[in-house]
Design a protein around this motif. Sequence first.
Motif, PDB file in Angstrom:
ATOM      1  N   GLY A   1      15.789  17.951  33.001  1.00 44.86           N
ATOM      2  CA  GLY A   1      15.980  16.576  33.438  1.00 44.86           C
ATOM      3  C   GLY A   1      16.322  15.615  32.326  1.00 44.86           C
ATOM      4  N   VAL A   2      16.530  16.121  31.101  1.00 44.77           N
ATOM      5  CA  VAL A   2      16.874  15.237  29.992  1.00 44.77           C
ATOM      6  C   VAL A   2      18.162  14.486  30.304  1.00 44.77           C
ATOM      7  CG1 VAL A   2      18.167  17.041  28.772  1.00 44.77           C
ATOM      8  CG2 VAL A   2      17.219  15.106  27.494  1.00 44.77           C
ATOM      9  N   ARG A   3      18.212  13.237  29.903  1.00 45.20           N
ATOM     10  CA  ARG A   3      19.406  12.440  30.128  1.00 45.20           C
ATOM     11  C   ARG A   3      19.540  11.375  29.041  1.00 45.20           C
ATOM     12  NH1 ARG A   3      17.575   7.771  32.593  1.00 45.20           N
ATOM     13  NH2 ARG A   3      15.447   7.926  33.393  1.00 45.20           N
ATOM     14  N   PHE A   4      20.685  10.744  29.039  1.00 40.26           N
ATOM     15  CA  PHE A   4      21.019   9.728  28.048  1.00 40.26           C
ATOM     16  C   PHE A   4      21.037   8.357  28.697  1.00 40.26           C
ATOM     17  CE2 PHE A   4      24.634   7.241  26.232  1.00 40.26           C
ATOM     18  CZ  PHE A   4      24.059   6.937  25.005  1.00 40.26           C
ATOM     19  N   ASP A   5      20.552   7.361  27.976  1.00 39.46           N
ATOM     20  CA  ASP A   5      20.603   5.983  28.446  1.00 39.46           C
ATOM     21  C   ASP A   5      20.773   5.090  27.223  1.00 39.46           C
ATOM     22  OD1 ASP A   5      20.508   3.741  30.065  1.00 39.46           O
ATOM     23  OD2 ASP A   5      18.755   4.432  31.191  1.00 39.46           O
ATOM     24  N   VAL A   6      21.049   3.830  27.446  1.00 36.51           N
ATOM     25  CA  VAL A   6      21.274   2.867  26.361  1.00 36.51           C
ATOM     26  C   VAL A   6      20.386   1.660  26.578  1.00 36.51           C
ATOM     27  CG1 VAL A   6      22.975   1.393  25.223  1.00 36.51           C
ATOM     28  CG2 VAL A   6      23.672   3.606  26.122  1.00 36.51           C
ATOM     29  N   TRP A   7      19.665   1.250  25.536  1.00 39.32           N
ATOM     30  CA  TRP A   7      18.902   0.012  25.683  1.00 39.32           C
ATOM     31  C   TRP A   7      19.848  -1.175  25.758  1.00 39.32           C
ATOM     32  CZ3 TRP A   7      19.789  -3.278  21.637  1.00 39.32           C
ATOM     33  CH2 TRP A   7      20.059  -2.743  20.373  1.00 39.32           C
ATOM     34  N   LYS A   8      19.458  -2.173  26.531  1.00 39.92           N
ATOM     35  CA  LYS A   8      20.340  -3.307  26.810  1.00 39.92           C
ATOM     36  C   LYS A   8      20.020  -4.526  25.961  1.00 39.92           C
ATOM     37  CE  LYS A   8      20.457  -1.797  31.636  1.00 39.92           C
ATOM     38  NZ  LYS A   8      19.371  -0.810  31.467  1.00 39.92           N
ATOM     39  N   SER A   9      18.827  -4.551  25.351  1.00 39.80           N
ATOM     40  CA  SER A   9      18.432  -5.692  24.530  1.00 39.80           C
ATOM     41  C   SER A   9      17.370  -5.243  23.548  1.00 39.80           C
ATOM     42  CB  SER A   9      17.889  -6.833  25.405  1.00 39.80           C
ATOM     43  OG  SER A   9      16.637  -6.460  25.953  1.00 39.80           O
ATOM     44  N   THR A  10      17.207  -6.010  22.475  1.00 48.13           N
ATOM     45  CA  THR A  10      16.162  -5.680  21.523  1.00 48.13           C
ATOM     46  C   THR A  10      14.774  -5.863  22.140  1.00 48.13           C
ATOM     47  OG1 THR A  10      16.309  -7.935  20.622  1.00 48.13           O
ATOM     48  CG2 THR A  10      17.540  -6.203  19.488  1.00 48.13           C
ATOM     49  N   ASP A  11      14.652  -6.754  23.109  1.00 48.50           N
ATOM     50  CA  ASP A  11      13.370  -6.911  23.796  1.00 48.50           C
ATOM     51  C   ASP A  11      13.001  -5.633  24.548  1.00 48.50           C
ATOM     52  OD1 ASP A  11      12.912  -9.468  22.901  1.00 48.50           O
ATOM     53  OD2 ASP A  11      13.726 -10.443  24.694  1.00 48.50           O
ATOM     54  N   GLN A  12      14.000  -5.019  25.189  1.00 49.91           N
ATOM     55  CA  GLN A  12      13.751  -3.774  25.900  1.00 49.91           C
ATOM     56  C   GLN A  12      13.341  -2.684  24.924  1.00 49.91           C
ATOM     57  OE1 GLN A  12      17.159  -2.013  27.806  1.00 49.91           O
ATOM     58  NE2 GLN A  12      15.965  -0.421  28.817  1.00 49.91           N
ATOM     59  N   MET A  13      14.016  -2.626  23.793  1.00 48.02           N
ATOM     60  CA  MET A  13      13.689  -1.620  22.807  1.00 48.02           C
ATOM     61  C   MET A  13      12.278  -1.837  22.253  1.00 48.02           C
ATOM     62  SD  MET A  13      15.708  -0.684  19.311  1.00 48.02           S
ATOM     63  CE  MET A  13      15.201   0.734  18.325  1.00 48.02           C
TER      64      MET A  13
ATOM     65  N   ALA B   1       9.747  -3.330  23.663  1.00 47.71           N
ATOM     66  CA  ALA B   1       8.763  -3.003  24.690  1.00 47.71           C
ATOM     67  C   ALA B   1       8.631  -1.499  24.874  1.00 47.71           C
ATOM     68  CB  ALA B   1       9.150  -3.663  26.013  1.00 47.71           C
ATOM     69  N   GLY B   2       9.766  -0.795  24.815  1.00 47.84           N
ATOM     70  CA  GLY B   2       9.743   0.654  24.996  1.00 47.84           C
ATOM     71  C   GLY B   2       8.997   1.368  23.892  1.00 47.84           C
ATOM     72  N   ILE B   3       9.161   0.890  22.664  1.00 46.55           N
ATOM     73  CA  ILE B   3       8.461   1.502  21.538  1.00 46.55           C
ATOM     74  C   ILE B   3       6.973   1.160  21.588  1.00 46.55           C
ATOM     75  CG2 ILE B   3       8.259   1.518  19.026  1.00 46.55           C
ATOM     76  CD1 ILE B   3      11.306   1.003  18.959  1.00 46.55           C
ATOM     77  N   ALA B   4       6.655  -0.096  21.871  1.00 44.18           N
ATOM     78  CA  ALA B   4       5.265  -0.532  21.899  1.00 44.18           C
ATOM     79  C   ALA B   4       4.471   0.173  22.994  1.00 44.18           C
ATOM     80  CB  ALA B   4       5.200  -2.040  22.090  1.00 44.18           C
ATOM     81  N   SER B   5       5.107   0.388  24.151  1.00 46.10           N
ATOM     82  CA  SER B   5       4.427   1.023  25.276  1.00 46.10           C
ATOM     83  C   SER B   5       4.383   2.534  25.173  1.00 46.10           C
ATOM     84  CB  SER B   5       5.127   0.633  26.585  1.00 46.10           C
ATOM     85  OG  SER B   5       6.440   1.197  26.624  1.00 46.10           O
ATOM     86  N   GLY B   6       5.252   3.100  24.331  1.00 48.87           N
ATOM     87  CA  GLY B   6       5.355   4.539  24.239  1.00 48.87           C
ATOM     88  C   GLY B   6       6.331   5.129  25.226  1.00 48.87           C
ATOM     89  N   ASP B   7       6.987   4.281  26.036  1.00 46.83           N
ATOM     90  CA  ASP B   7       7.967   4.782  27.002  1.00 46.83           C
ATOM     91  C   ASP B   7       9.187   5.372  26.306  1.00 46.83           C
ATOM     92  OD1 ASP B   7       6.366   4.068  29.123  1.00 46.83           O
ATOM     93  OD2 ASP B   7       7.402   2.175  29.506  1.00 46.83           O
ATOM     94  N   PHE B   8       9.521   4.856  25.136  1.00 48.56           N
ATOM     95  CA  PHE B   8      10.646   5.398  24.361  1.00 48.56           C
ATOM     96  C   PHE B   8      10.122   6.568  23.530  1.00 48.56           C
ATOM     97  CE2 PHE B   8      14.129   1.932  23.915  1.00 48.56           C
ATOM     98  CZ  PHE B   8      14.070   1.665  25.273  1.00 48.56           C
ATOM     99  N   LYS B   9      10.380   7.779  24.007  1.00 45.11           N
ATOM    100  CA  LYS B   9       9.928   8.971  23.291  1.00 45.11           C
ATOM    101  C   LYS B   9      10.872   9.307  22.133  1.00 45.11           C
ATOM    102  CE  LYS B   9       6.831   9.385  26.543  1.00 45.11           C
ATOM    103  NZ  LYS B   9       5.477   8.845  26.333  1.00 45.11           N
ATOM    104  N   MET B  10      12.163   9.286  22.419  1.00 47.06           N
ATOM    105  CA  MET B  10      13.162   9.547  21.387  1.00 47.06           C
ATOM    106  C   MET B  10      14.261   8.502  21.535  1.00 47.06           C
ATOM    107  SD  MET B  10      13.360  13.704  21.056  1.00 47.06           S
ATOM    108  CE  MET B  10      13.906  13.531  19.341  1.00 47.06           C
ATOM    109  N   PHE B  11      14.595   7.855  20.428  1.00 47.16           N
ATOM    110  CA  PHE B  11      15.502   6.716  20.520  1.00 47.16           C
ATOM    111  C   PHE B  11      16.301   6.570  19.233  1.00 47.16           C
ATOM    112  CE2 PHE B  11      11.307   5.545  19.139  1.00 47.16           C
ATOM    113  CZ  PHE B  11      11.505   4.731  18.029  1.00 47.16           C
ATOM    114  N   ALA B  12      17.528   6.130  19.392  1.00 50.14           N
ATOM    115  CA  ALA B  12      18.382   5.870  18.241  1.00 50.14           C
ATOM    116  C   ALA B  12      17.996   4.545  17.606  1.00 50.14           C
ATOM    117  CB  ALA B  12      19.846   5.840  18.671  1.00 50.14           C
TER     118      ALA B  12
END
Length: 337
Positions: free
Chosen positions: A70-82, A84-95
């Motif tokens: 189920g791995v897939r690719f997506d793009v963050w749309k704003s630095t706020d999203q990024m 939040a994703g890092i702080a929450s742990g939702d971003f497991k692997m990110f550029a």
Amino acid sequence: MSHSSQSSLDRRAMLRWGAGAALAGAFGGLGGIGASASDSGLVLWGIPASPSAVFARAALSSTLAKAAPGVRFDVWKSTDQMRAGIASGDFKMFATSTYAAANFFNRGAGTVMVNVVTWGVLYVMARDESIHRIEDLAGKRVLLSNKNEAPDLLFRLVLKWSGLDPDKDVTLDYVGSPGEAVPLYLAGRGDVAVLHEPSSTAALFRAKKAGVPLYRAIDITEVYGAHTGRGPRIPQVGLAVNPAFLEEKPEVVRAVHEACVEAGQWTMANWDEAGKLAAQSLPLPAPVIAKSLPFVHLDVLSAKEAQADIELYFEHLMSLDPGIVGGRKPTSDFYWG
């Protein structure tokens, strides 16, 4: 130069690549980026810029699919999203940029750098074909963006290394983002412009359409490499991983890196196809991405393999602003591989 507030650290730590996101206004918004982050499966989060073509291809790897169904690719749309994703742990692997990842690591987020994908994306663009060297910029008005960020610091470094005082021998004219710099430069503001990919390629497209002369005059990466003696290698962007995910799924992290290595090789051999693939997710047209990719110095290496280059890069950035990586070079735990 110092950071006076937590907000400035947050701003610095967030990837200020900016080029793809800023250019979205010129070329249309994000589209076709797939399912929401709430779906099951690992998401490889990319930046809204051309190097993410590598991650888009990696997500299609059949070998990776076995390790991470189920791995897939997506793009963050704003630095706020990024953020939040890092702080929450939702971003497991990110550029992210290497310096932003180091900042996260040093501030206790534990972010680990998995690999480096791009090794230099900064160019001096000129209307005058006689400009070939940094020394040719003496007395020029230089249009550039991202003040006090890595692109600005890199440009200041190469000016100094070439015998020019950034505060006296050139006039630095700052705007907020590469997306702002492109139309302003094409309209005549500044003698030269410092742009990072894919803004420099987008500027060439727009200049050609408008009948305006524009040239890729100087590759900052080449100048940097000539000074360091290590060749044209500025370890700028790669994948980072959440430390808890790395501990839980080390085999998946390795599979992702191996998929990136294969994807990097494929991308370098298939610019046009890579552009079309990435355009499904990025706020850029396929031709711009395809033309941009040869100018991002693609070479996928693990962070451990790239450690010497990364540390040298951080040393140079810290010579102008130690705060850019959180005040110190990260320890060996920062480097995966």
